[in-house]
Design an enzyme around this catalytic site. Structure first.
Site, PDB file in Angstrom:
ATOM      1  CD  GLU A  79      -2.590   1.082   2.710  1.00  0.00           C
ATOM      2  OE1 GLU A  79      -3.760   1.461   2.726  1.00  0.00           O
ATOM      3  OE2 GLU A  79      -1.987   0.674   3.730  1.00  0.00           O
TER       4      GLU A  79
ATOM      5  CE  LYS B 256      -7.375   1.289   4.024  1.00  0.00           C
ATOM      6  NZ  LYS B 256      -6.126   1.809   4.636  1.00  0.00           N
TER       7      LYS B 256
ATOM      8  CB  CYS C 118      -4.211  -1.544   4.593  1.00  0.00           C
ATOM      9  SG  CYS C 118      -3.112  -1.509   6.038  1.00  0.00           S
TER      10      CYS C 118
END
Length: 205
Positions: free
Chosen positions: A42, A106, A138
């Site tokens: 990321e 995200k 993540c």
């Protein structure tokens, strides 16, 4: 499905963008010719330490991924904090050897991301060699409902992350949990260096 070869580049999170680019290209020169997909952590150029001071508005990360994908004839996946139509996003790019790309924004925000980044609301599933692969980022890992679908629509999940050492037990446990509950492979690539311990891994169902 055919066999698929995936390379995980566990990059040093403390490197600046220039040295990060040099390191990525050094790794690309070493991967096997049959490698289909390259995974980067990321915020691979920005790093977790100063990423919010370096939100991109000129697509530096995307342009670099396109250049590398075309040069090395690989699918390359990485993310960046980037400005999109006046909103800041944590956006994962899947770049193909011809320069075309798809993206995922995200969904689940952590810490300072809340209020600074706009969350995504759509999944991205890519197809490579007969494999259907879900792309996530993540902190999405902590939310099982976001990877669970009404029917089995994918064979593997990829998580690009910057997951710190103090919570690495959760990283190890949750990657296994997502694999078990979804009956899918789970691939996690994490940053290394400083507060980030790597621990990138592939977990089978």
């Amino acid at each position: 499905m055919k066999n698929i070869s995936i390379a995980l580049f566990q990059l040093n999170s403390k490197l600046d963008s220039l040295n990060q680019k040099l390191e990525i290209e050094e790794y690309l020169n070493q991967v096997a010719s049959n490698t289909a997909i390259i995974l980067l952590p990321e915020m691979f150029l920005q790093g977790p330490y100063k990423a919010f001071e370096n939100i991109e508005n000129e697509n530096e990360s995307l342009n670099f991924l396109i250049k590398m994908a075309k040069k090395y004839k690989k699918i390359i996946i990485g993310s960046a904090l980037t400005q999109v139509n006046s909103n800041n996003r944590n956006r994962a790019y899947v770049v193909y050897p011809n320069g075309n790309y798809a993206f995922y924004d995200k969904k689940k925000m952590f810490g300072k991301e809340k209020g600074l980044l706009k969350e995504g609301d759509k999944h991205l599933i890519i197809q490579v060699n007969g494999w259907k692969i879900l792309i996530l980022l993540c902190y999405d890992l902590r939310f099982p409902e976001w990877s669970r679908m009404n029917k089995q629509e994918y064979d593997a999940i990829i998580y690009l992350a910057q997951w710190p050492d103090k919570r690495i037990d959760a990283w190890n446990t949750l990657l296994k949990a997502r694999a078990i509950e979804n009956l899918s492979y789970v691939i996690g690539v994490n940053g290394s260096g400083g507060d980030y311990p790597g621990k990138s891994q592939v977990v089978d169902p």
